[in-house]
Design an enzyme around this catalytic site. Structure first.
Site, short mmCIF file in Angstrom:
data_model
loop_
_atom_site.label_atom_id
_atom_site.label_comp_id
_atom_site.label_asym_id
_atom_site.label_seq_id
_atom_site.Cartn_x
_atom_site.Cartn_y
_atom_site.Cartn_z
N ASP A 289 64.79 -5.40 33.05
CA ASP A 289 64.84 -3.97 33.34
C ASP A 289 66.04 -3.42 32.56
O ASP A 289 66.90 -4.18 32.11
CB ASP A 289 64.98 -3.72 34.85
N TRP A 290 66.11 -2.13 32.41
CA TRP A 290 67.09 -1.49 31.53
C TRP A 290 68.53 -1.66 32.06
O TRP A 290 68.89 -1.04 33.05
CB TRP A 290 66.71 -0.03 31.36
#
Ligand SMILES: *[C@@H]1O[C@H](CO)[C@@H](O)[C@H](O)[C@H]1NC(C)=O
Ligand SMILES: *[C@@H]1O[C@H](CO)[C@@H](O)[C@H](O)[C@H]1NC(C)=O
Ligand SMILES: *[C@@H]1O[C@H](CO)[C@@H](O)[C@H](O)[C@H]1NC(C)=O
Ligand SMILES: *[C@@H]1O[C@H](CO)[C@@H](O)[C@H](O)[C@H]1NC(C)=O
Ligand SMILES: *[C@@H]1O[C@H](CO)[C@@H](O)[C@H](O)[C@H]1NC(C)=O
Ligand SMILES: *[C@@H]1O[C@H](CO)[C@@H](O)[C@H](O)[C@H]1NC(C)=O
Ligand SMILES: *[C@@H]1O[C@H](CO)[C@@H](O)[C@H](O)[C@H]1NC(C)=O
Ligand SMILES: *[C@@H]1O[C@H](CO)[C@@H](O)[C@H](O)[C@H]1NC(C)=O
Ligand SMILES: *[C@@H]1O[C@H](CO)[C@@H](O)[C@H](O)[C@H]1NC(C)=O
Ligand SMILES: *[C@@H]1O[C@H](CO)[C@@H](O)[C@H](O)[C@H]1NC(C)=O
Length: 878
Positions: A289-290
């Site tokens: 995920d970012w």
């Protein structure tokens, strides 16, 4: 400052990536995650992946070290057009792969659609609709040049009713979520884009998911929260739908922000190497995920394959991978096979869905502006050119709009109806509430829909898409009223009490009261809701509005747009509330879909995919909203085990207002003739044997001279803050790495087998070498087929959703669990047959001892009925 940042990235390596009982003594009593190494390499014979493997091998064999690194590392936050892009491989004509949100449309797109949410579609209990929705969303991404669509969602699954992103996923029931995610994935990948099952795993609340989000809110934590889950709960609840996703052939999985048992999900070897890649036999790739990646080598050996968006922190210009990954292979810390495997997994997913290297669709939109011209490299503000072609991807003749209208109507749940519906040319409609009309700011007026104004058709956050249009309930009601000769007046201001009272007090009034409750992703706070809902009541005084209207008007129909259950306790039972509908988050066709149901053009058949409790405490599990471990990772204990939603209500014998699986129709059905057929299958045999040795595709075929990895000056311009696979200096690897702890960090803590390349044992519950990914194939052996008869006893045709529940009979088992459903169209007077299979997996518990699924001896009872508490028919399994 720099040092502090580095330190907090290092700590997790020491204490959790490698699952060392930490030196930090105060942590000794906290949950911990066992190590699982080495990271499983792809299996050339995995059923369904053989062809993709061949193509990937052919491609990856030709790549140089920096080219492989380019595939694994994003070019940085807002580096290019998509929310995430990896480097390209110009020599091989491979343009950058594009990762794009969201699970309900193309985030930041124009001329693209706003679909109903996942949770809404779960209510349809309609597999075909789930697949068609997936296909349409997939086609829109493909049409914009996207490679990987970041969805669908099974994490959060919905442990608590107030979890901010529950609506992005499907249902707190793992079996329903498993069906929904699998059919969505098949649809998306049929359309020729890679799906991404996310967020893996136990990402069940927004609070404390990220340090950077929590600190400004006064929570001075140094690490993300840890979701502490036991092995049985993990398998029977949270991992369950991910197994269905893997079996459906999903190409990628996104690891989540949170820690699991005090190890970050993106470097948790047990989760990635153990459960996902070994036990489930996942052959695609894992992306972070970012900003969910916290280490370099440690995350690589724990099973991460792609760093998103590539930089350590947004726009830092630094990366745990990129240059560092090149160096880690050069200095021998990371085995070459692991990098090869990352590249193989990424390219196999690419080929599996039908992409071709020389015919990649061009990225024809831009995430950061809707302007036609602008900077290709947004963060650097460089490369001004055309970046948006405004391609309309909504299907021929508004096809997707029609599908959205159909799916939203088929997903609208009729919770109460005292003869008020369907409407038949009503004389006078009083339409009440701001949820019936438009937002004064426009449907896309707040970034990522981070506000609550006008009708609610989507939550907020990265899981959203721009509305190309939004038909409000009032729009559609007005047109219908005009056709029917109905008089209609609306008061959209919830506080306009005088006007509302005057309107609904008129003798022939039918009042339609529209109300809502919103939530979203943690980076946006709307009205004090930091992603997660701060309460379960309606927004904007909705409950008062309903009470007020229904005290005056004896035909009050309530329509709820919401992200999950709300507390209807105070008013649902009023005799003047003659109907209640839950319309979820319908998307752009909100108005027409609700009118279709209100007027009976669509006979409702949807079922609530979660429980409506009388009060918040009835749900048991709670969001953790205060720190409980000093400045360390907040500890979120999943001590309720598998008992969430209806399983908790049933266990505690708490009566809900509307139970899981409940929903009415305008016709009536009768259930009869349950029958069980036992199928002949062999005994379950645990998988045995070993993998092959780790393959490498051009072993040792790289120079160790740093000069060969310098940025190729003169070939293309250096984009600032961009993440490259190159080094900046030949002075030393340490200097090129710019890591003050270079040479003394991750590898010191690598367990000896973290880089082993020898054959590894297969998991007993996992697939064998030539099986389909997902698990031991015998788990899908059909043990019983259950059938029952459903008769439409009313005078309208309609769909019915028969549900199959099983009681396992053990002392620790939920009273019943969902194990089958169908949505059947039945003509008045007609009888149809409902059939459902019970597989070995459906009847098994996870046995922590043998690390396998086991059918226990307790007598099992099966039920078929129209909801989780109307278990009309019953039979015993022998
Ligand atoms: C890596 O990707 C960047 C950005 O797309 C590109 O400019 C560069 O040429 C690539 N490097 C290699 C070795 O392919
Ligand atoms: C790349 O494209 C060029 C031009 O179309 C073509 O000549 C070349 O063979 C391609 N290279 C590869 C490796 O596919
Ligand atoms: C936050 O925690 C850090 C590290 O423990 C500490 O140095 C700092 O003083 C704390 N800040 C506040 C505002 O409490
Ligand atoms: C390499 O990773 C470290 C953190 O582990 C980071 O501090 C450094 O900036 C990275 N180097 C580059 C060139 O991105
Ligand atoms: C619950 O939260 C909503 C949204 O922030 C707010 O409008 C409402 O007043 C709150 N309800 C109560 C009872 O505080
Ligand atoms: C129902 O509505 C009527 C007006 O039609 C009103 O007189 C009555 O008090 C209402 N009943 C309740 C329980 O609110
Ligand atoms: C509501 O009240 C009116 C007038 O008192 C009556 O004619 C009508 O039948 C009532 N409607 C319902 C649904 O009870
Ligand atoms: C690498 O060198 C370029 C100049 O050639 C510079 O702009 C860039 O900031 C350097 N990158 C790093 C990570 O130091
Ligand atoms: C190898 O390179 C990686 C990435 O820069 C670094 O983290 C590690 O400390 C290096 N190890 C050795 C032994 O030099
Ligand atoms: C049940 O299983 C049988 C055999 O695997 C299969 O042919 C059939 O289609 C399945 N039926 C349903 C309703 O899934």
């Amino acid at each position: 400052m720099k040092l502090r940042t580095t330190l907090c990235f290092l700590l997790p390596i020491v204490k959790s990536a490698l699952s060392y009982k930490t030196q930090l003594h105060q942590r000794d009593d906290l949950a911990s995650s066992p190590p699982y190494y080495p990271s499983p390499w792809m299996n050339p014979k995995a059923l369904g992946w053989e062809e993709a493997y061949k193509q990937a091998k052919d491609f990856v064999s030709q790549l140089t070290l920096p080219e492989k690194v380019n595939l694994t590392t994003g070019t940085g936050w807002q580096g290019e057009q998509c929310v995430g892009q990896v480097g390209s491989i110009p020599r091989m004509n491979l343009s950058a792969l594009c990762m794009q949100d969201s699970p309900l449309g193309v985030r930041f797109g124009d001329y693209s659609s706003a679909f109903s949410s996942g949770q809404t579609i779960a209510a349809s209990f309609d597999r075909d609709l789930m697949r068609r929705r997936g296909e349409a969303i997939g086609a829109e991404h493909r049409g914009k040049g996207v490679t990987v669509m970041l969805g669908p969602v099974a994490g959060p699954i919905g442990r608590t009713p107030d979890g901010g992103r529950n609506w992005e996923g499907f249902s707190p029931d793992p079996w329903l979520t498993g069906e929904a995610i699998a059919h969505t994935i098949v649809g998306v990948q049929n359309a020729g884009v890679v799906a991404c099952a996310k967020h893996y795993i136990a990402n069940e609340q927004e609070h404390f998911r990220q340090v950077g989000e929590s600190q400004p809110r006064g929570y001075n934590i140094t690490e993300s929260m840890s979701s502490n889950i036991d092995d049985k709960t993990m398998h029977e609840l949270y991992l369950w739908p991910f197994a269905d996703a893997v079996r459906a052939g999903v190409g990628s999985v996104m690891c989540s922000y949170n820690q699991v048992n005090n190890s970050y999900a993106c470097q948790n070897s047990k989760l990635l190497n153990g459960l996902l890649k070994s036990e489930l036999g996942f052959q695609g790739f894992v992306m972070s995920d970012w900003q969910a990646q916290h280490t370099g080598v440690a995350s690589a050996v724990a099973g991460l394959d792609m760093s998103m968006p590539g930089d350590t922190e947004f726009s830092s210009g630094k990366s745990f991978w990129g240059t560092n990954l090149t160096l880690a292979v050069l200095n021998g810390t990371l085995p070459e096979y692991r990098l090869d495997d990352m590249a193989m997994r990424i390219m196999a997913a690419f080929f599996k869905v039908g992409f071709k290297v020389n015919e990649q669709p061009k990225i024809n939109f831009d995430s950061w502006t809707l302007d036609t011209f602008g900077p290709l490299y947004y963060s650097a503000n460089e490369g001004h050119q055309q970046i948006n072609w405004h391609v309309d991807v909504r299907g021929e003749n508004g096809e997707h709009g029609k599908l959205i209208r159909e799916s939203a109507a088929k997903s609208t749940v009729l919770l109460k109806n005292e003869g008020a519906l369907p409407l038949k040319k009503p004389k006078f409609l009083a339409v009440i509430g701001e949820d019936a009309g438009p937002s004064g700011w426009g449907p896309n007026g707040c970034d990522d829909r981070g506000c609550n104004a006008g009708t609610l058709a989507m939550g907020w956050g990265s899981g959203t898409a721009n509305f190309p249009y939004l038909i409000t309930p009032l729009d559609a009601l007005n047109f219908r009223a005009a056709d029917d000769g109905t008089r209609v007046e609306a008061v959209l201001n919830n506080s306009a009490t005088t006007q509302i009272e005057k309107l609904v007090a008129q003798e022939s009034a039918t009042a339609l009261v529209f109300v809502n409750a919103n939530s979203g992703e943690g980076y946006i706070d709307v009205d004090g809701n930091e992603g997660d809902r701060k309460n379960l009541t309606l927004w904007a005084n909705g409950d008062e509005l309903i009470k007020n209207v229904s005290s005056i008007c004896n035909n009050t129909i309530v329509i709820i747009h919401s992200v999950g259950p709300t507390l209807v306790t105070d008013w649902y039972n009023s005799p003047n509330v003659t109907a209640i509908l839950w319309a979820g988050l319908p998307g752009e066709e909100s108005g027409r879909s609700i009118v279709d149901v209100l007027y009976g053009d669509v006979n409702p058949a949807a079922r609530t995919p979660f429980t409506w409790g009388g009060k918040q405490e009835d749900y048991g599990a709670e969001i953790l909203s205060e720190l409980n471990n000093g400045e360390g990772a907040p500890q979120l204990e999943f001590s309720e085990g598998v008992f969430i939603d209806y399983r908790y209500f049933d266990k505690k014998n708490i009566t809900p207002i509307y139970e899981f699986g409940f929903g009415l129709s305008y016709t009536t059905f009768e259930y009869s003739d349950i029958a069980i057929e036992k199928q002949e299958v062999g005994n379950y045999t645990p998988t045995t044997g070993e993998t092959a040795e780790a393959p490498t595709f051009n072993p040792g075929n790289f120079s160790t001279d740093l000069a060969d990895y310098l940025f190729p000056n003169g070939s293309f311009p250096y984009i600032s803050r961009y993440i490259y696979p190159y080094v900046n200096t030949t002075a030393s690897a340490a200097e090129a790495s710019q890591d003050p702890f270079y040479g003394s960090t991750a590898e010191e803590f690598l367990p000896s087998n973290a880089i082993a390349s020898s054959p590894q044992p297969l998991e007993p519950a996992g697939p064998g070498l030539s099986d389909e990914p997902g698990g031991n194939p015998q788990l899908w052996d059909v043990l019983y087929t259950v059938s029952a008869k459903i008769t439409n006893t009313g005078d309208l045709k309609g769909d019915e959703v028969p549900q199959l529940y099983v009681s396992f009979g053990g002392p620790d088992d939920p009273p019943v669990v969902l194990r089958g459903f169908d949505r059947l169209a039945v003509e008045p007077g007609q009888t149809v047959e409902f059939r459902a299979n019970l597989t070995r997996r459906d009847l098994s518990n996870w046995d922590t001892e043998s690390q396998n699924w086991v059918v226990r001896d307790h007598v099992k009872t099966v039920y078929v009925g129209p909801s989780s508490r109307k278990l009309t028919l019953k039979a015993t399994l022998d």
